[in-house]
Design a protein around this motif. Structure first.
Motif, PDB file in Angstrom:
ATOM      1  N   ILE A  45     -27.399 -21.507  52.929  1.00 34.89           N
ATOM      2  CA  ILE A  45     -28.251 -20.223  53.661  1.00 34.89           C
ATOM      3  C   ILE A  45     -29.426 -20.474  53.873  1.00 34.89           C
ATOM      4  CG2 ILE A  45     -28.280 -17.860  53.181  1.00 34.89           C
ATOM      5  CD1 ILE A  45     -25.908 -17.855  51.304  1.00 34.89           C
ATOM      6  N   THR A  46     -30.089 -20.151  55.342  1.00 30.97           N
ATOM      7  CA  THR A  46     -31.193 -20.268  55.651  1.00 30.97           C
ATOM      8  C   THR A  46     -31.642 -18.761  56.117  1.00 30.97           C
ATOM      9  OG1 THR A  46     -31.522 -22.589  55.906  1.00 30.97           O
ATOM     10  CG2 THR A  46     -33.054 -21.301  57.011  1.00 30.97           C
ATOM     11  N   GLY A  47     -32.717 -18.265  55.526  1.00 30.82           N
ATOM     12  CA  GLY A  47     -33.152 -17.105  56.019  1.00 30.82           C
ATOM     13  C   GLY A  47     -34.493 -16.826  55.835  1.00 30.82           C
ATOM     14  N   ARG A  48     -35.009 -15.422  56.508  1.00 31.08           N
ATOM     15  CA  ARG A  48     -36.320 -14.950  56.303  1.00 31.08           C
ATOM     16  C   ARG A  48     -36.359 -14.020  55.061  1.00 31.08           C
ATOM     17  NH1 ARG A  48     -38.880 -10.677  58.364  1.00 31.08           N
ATOM     18  NH2 ARG A  48     -37.107 -10.084  59.847  1.00 31.08           N
ATOM     19  N   VAL A  49     -37.448 -14.140  54.426  1.00 32.91           N
ATOM     20  CA  VAL A  49     -37.735 -13.202  53.319  1.00 32.91           C
ATOM     21  C   VAL A  49     -38.355 -11.977  53.714  1.00 32.91           C
ATOM     22  CG1 VAL A  49     -38.855 -12.768  51.053  1.00 32.91           C
ATOM     23  CG2 VAL A  49     -38.011 -14.986  51.524  1.00 32.91           C
ATOM     24  N   VAL A  50     -37.504 -10.851  53.746  1.00 35.44           N
ATOM     25  CA  VAL A  50     -38.101  -9.608  54.183  1.00 35.44           C
ATOM     26  C   VAL A  50     -38.923  -9.037  53.386  1.00 35.44           C
ATOM     27  CG1 VAL A  50     -37.270  -7.197  54.886  1.00 35.44           C
ATOM     28  CG2 VAL A  50     -35.972  -9.274  55.621  1.00 35.44           C
ATOM     29  N   ARG A  51     -38.478  -8.580  52.029  1.00 32.79           N
ATOM     30  CA  ARG A  51     -39.475  -8.114  51.054  1.00 32.79           C
ATOM     31  C   ARG A  51     -38.590  -8.108  49.831  1.00 32.79           C
ATOM     32  NH1 ARG A  51     -39.178  -3.168  49.085  1.00 32.79           N
ATOM     33  NH2 ARG A  51     -37.316  -2.001  49.423  1.00 32.79           N
ATOM     34  N   PHE A  52     -39.398  -7.875  48.373  1.00 31.77           N
ATOM     35  CA  PHE A  52     -39.055  -7.662  47.205  1.00 31.77           C
ATOM     36  C   PHE A  52     -39.996  -6.724  46.482  1.00 31.77           C
ATOM     37  CE2 PHE A  52     -41.157 -11.709  47.414  1.00 31.77           C
ATOM     38  CZ  PHE A  52     -42.293 -11.745  46.387  1.00 31.77           C
ATOM     39  N   ASP A  53     -39.533  -6.188  45.451  1.00 30.20           N
ATOM     40  CA  ASP A  53     -40.621  -5.377  44.607  1.00 30.20           C
ATOM     41  C   ASP A  53     -41.186  -6.098  43.614  1.00 30.20           C
ATOM     42  OD1 ASP A  53     -39.815  -3.068  46.122  1.00 30.20           O
ATOM     43  OD2 ASP A  53     -38.116  -2.630  44.716  1.00 30.20           O
ATOM     44  N   GLU A  54     -42.217  -5.820  43.362  1.00 31.45           N
ATOM     45  CA  GLU A  54     -43.144  -6.554  42.263  1.00 31.45           C
ATOM     46  C   GLU A  54     -42.652  -6.420  40.612  1.00 31.45           C
ATOM     47  OE1 GLU A  54     -45.315  -8.861  42.718  1.00 31.45           O
ATOM     48  OE2 GLU A  54     -45.043  -8.716  44.965  1.00 31.45           O
ATOM     49  N   VAL A  59     -33.991  -8.524  42.841  1.00 33.51           N
ATOM     50  CA  VAL A  59     -33.252  -8.617  44.192  1.00 33.51           C
ATOM     51  C   VAL A  59     -34.374  -8.641  45.271  1.00 33.51           C
ATOM     52  CG1 VAL A  59     -31.975  -7.104  45.795  1.00 33.51           C
ATOM     53  CG2 VAL A  59     -31.380  -6.934  43.153  1.00 33.51           C
ATOM     54  N   VAL A  60     -33.968  -9.454  46.003  1.00 27.79           N
ATOM     55  CA  VAL A  60     -34.838 -10.013  47.403  1.00 27.79           C
ATOM     56  C   VAL A  60     -34.118  -9.679  48.443  1.00 27.79           C
ATOM     57  CG1 VAL A  60     -36.368 -11.666  48.443  1.00 27.79           C
ATOM     58  CG2 VAL A  60     -36.177 -11.223  45.935  1.00 27.79           C
ATOM     59  N   GLU A  61     -34.646  -8.937  49.483  1.00 31.36           N
ATOM     60  CA  GLU A  61     -34.102  -8.815  50.911  1.00 31.36           C
ATOM     61  C   GLU A  61     -34.493 -10.141  51.681  1.00 31.36           C
ATOM     62  OE1 GLU A  61     -35.136  -5.358  52.895  1.00 31.36           O
ATOM     63  OE2 GLU A  61     -35.039  -4.109  51.102  1.00 31.36           O
ATOM     64  N   VAL A  62     -33.216 -10.550  52.120  1.00 33.02           N
ATOM     65  CA  VAL A  62     -33.244 -12.032  52.855  1.00 33.02           C
ATOM     66  C   VAL A  62     -32.418 -11.647  54.043  1.00 33.02           C
ATOM     67  CG1 VAL A  62     -32.776 -14.525  53.082  1.00 33.02           C
ATOM     68  CG2 VAL A  62     -33.460 -13.277  50.821  1.00 33.02           C
ATOM     69  N   ARG A  63     -33.293 -12.120  55.503  1.00 33.06           N
ATOM     70  CA  ARG A  63     -32.631 -11.638  56.663  1.00 33.06           C
ATOM     71  C   ARG A  63     -31.721 -12.721  57.032  1.00 33.06           C
ATOM     72  NH1 ARG A  63     -32.131  -7.967  60.316  1.00 33.06           N
ATOM     73  NH2 ARG A  63     -33.513  -6.565  59.213  1.00 33.06           N
ATOM     74  N   VAL A  64     -30.317 -12.902  57.388  1.00 34.09           N
ATOM     75  CA  VAL A  64     -29.767 -13.933  57.955  1.00 34.09           C
ATOM     76  C   VAL A  64     -29.297 -13.546  59.310  1.00 34.09           C
ATOM     77  CG1 VAL A  64     -27.813 -15.609  57.807  1.00 34.09           C
ATOM     78  CG2 VAL A  64     -29.318 -14.931  55.851  1.00 34.09           C
ATOM     79  N   GLY A  65     -29.831 -13.795  60.430  1.00 27.88           N
ATOM     80  CA  GLY A  65     -29.336 -13.331  61.731  1.00 27.88           C
ATOM     81  C   GLY A  65     -29.742 -11.877  61.859  1.00 27.88           C
ATOM     82  N   PRO A  81     -42.012 -16.732  50.143  1.00 28.89           N
ATOM     83  CA  PRO A  81     -42.927 -16.241  51.306  1.00 28.89           C
ATOM     84  C   PRO A  81     -42.544 -15.210  52.167  1.00 28.89           C
ATOM     85  CG  PRO A  81     -41.474 -18.137  51.979  1.00 28.89           C
ATOM     86  CD  PRO A  81     -41.327 -17.933  50.307  1.00 28.89           C
ATOM     87  N   VAL A  82     -42.915 -14.087  51.915  1.00 26.76           N
ATOM     88  CA  VAL A  82     -42.715 -12.691  52.527  1.00 26.76           C
ATOM     89  C   VAL A  82     -42.894 -13.121  53.962  1.00 26.76           C
ATOM     90  CG1 VAL A  82     -42.758 -10.339  53.020  1.00 26.76           C
ATOM     91  CG2 VAL A  82     -43.219 -11.267  50.638  1.00 26.76           C
ATOM     92  N   GLU A  83     -41.946 -12.956  54.989  1.00 24.83           N
ATOM     93  CA  GLU A  83     -41.958 -13.023  56.321  1.00 24.83           C
ATOM     94  C   GLU A  83     -41.650 -14.540  56.683  1.00 24.83           C
ATOM     95  OE1 GLU A  83     -41.491 -10.765  58.513  1.00 24.83           O
ATOM     96  OE2 GLU A  83     -41.665  -9.092  56.952  1.00 24.83           O
ATOM     97  N   GLY A  84     -41.723 -15.244  55.514  1.00 27.96           N
ATOM     98  CA  GLY A  84     -41.317 -16.964  55.682  1.00 27.96           C
ATOM     99  C   GLY A  84     -39.959 -17.200  55.530  1.00 27.96           C
ATOM    100  N   PHE A  85     -39.331 -18.381  55.631  1.00 27.84           N
ATOM    101  CA  PHE A  85     -38.210 -19.115  55.712  1.00 27.84           C
ATOM    102  C   PHE A  85     -37.829 -19.588  54.476  1.00 27.84           C
ATOM    103  CE2 PHE A  85     -38.787 -17.782  59.997  1.00 27.84           C
ATOM    104  CZ  PHE A  85     -37.496 -17.207  60.522  1.00 27.84           C
ATOM    105  N   ILE A  86     -36.580 -19.314  54.013  1.00 28.57           N
ATOM    106  CA  ILE A  86     -36.390 -20.376  52.861  1.00 28.57           C
ATOM    107  C   ILE A  86     -34.724 -20.790  53.074  1.00 28.57           C
ATOM    108  CG2 ILE A  86     -37.754 -19.135  50.991  1.00 28.57           C
ATOM    109  CD1 ILE A  86     -35.350 -17.354  50.001  1.00 28.57           C
TER     110      ILE A  86
END
Length: 100
Positions: A45-54, A59-65, A81-86
């Motif tokens: 799975i490759t996606g963009r990290v949207v956000r996570f709480d400190e 739980v981390v939000e990851v956008r895939v498509g 990397p928030v707004e980066g890809f993992i």
């Protein structure tokens, strides 16, 4: 692992990764994807990290498509990397079809 054979076509599905993700890497991708790494193995799975709480929430939000997956990352969250890809592998994913 449903008992009915899969239909061919395009469907709206909710994607769930039921396990914690403990190993991931930063990638310089401009596209997101789900792909089978090899027959009978994990899903890549490759996606963009949207956000996570400190806080303590893993739980981390990851956008895939067009979808946002809620993934549990128990460690190294501060390195994401928030707004980066993992990219990471999941040994199992669940798909839940729905109608719009």
């Amino acid at each position: 692992m449903g008992s009915e054979p899969a239909d061919v076509g395009q469907f709206n599905v909710e994607i769930e990764v039921p396990e914690e993700v403990t190993d991931w890497m930063v990638v310089s991708a401009a596209a997101t994807s789900l792909s089978e790494a090899a027959a009978g193995s994990a899903t890549l799975i490759t996606g963009r990290v949207v956000r996570f709480d400190e806080g303590d929430d893993s739980v981390v939000e990851v956008r895939v498509g067009s979808d946002v997956l809620l993934i549990e990352f128990p460690n190294r969250r501060s390195e994401l990397p928030v707004e980066g890809f993992i990219s990471f592998q999941a040994s199992e994913i669940h798909l839940y079809p729905y109608d719009l």
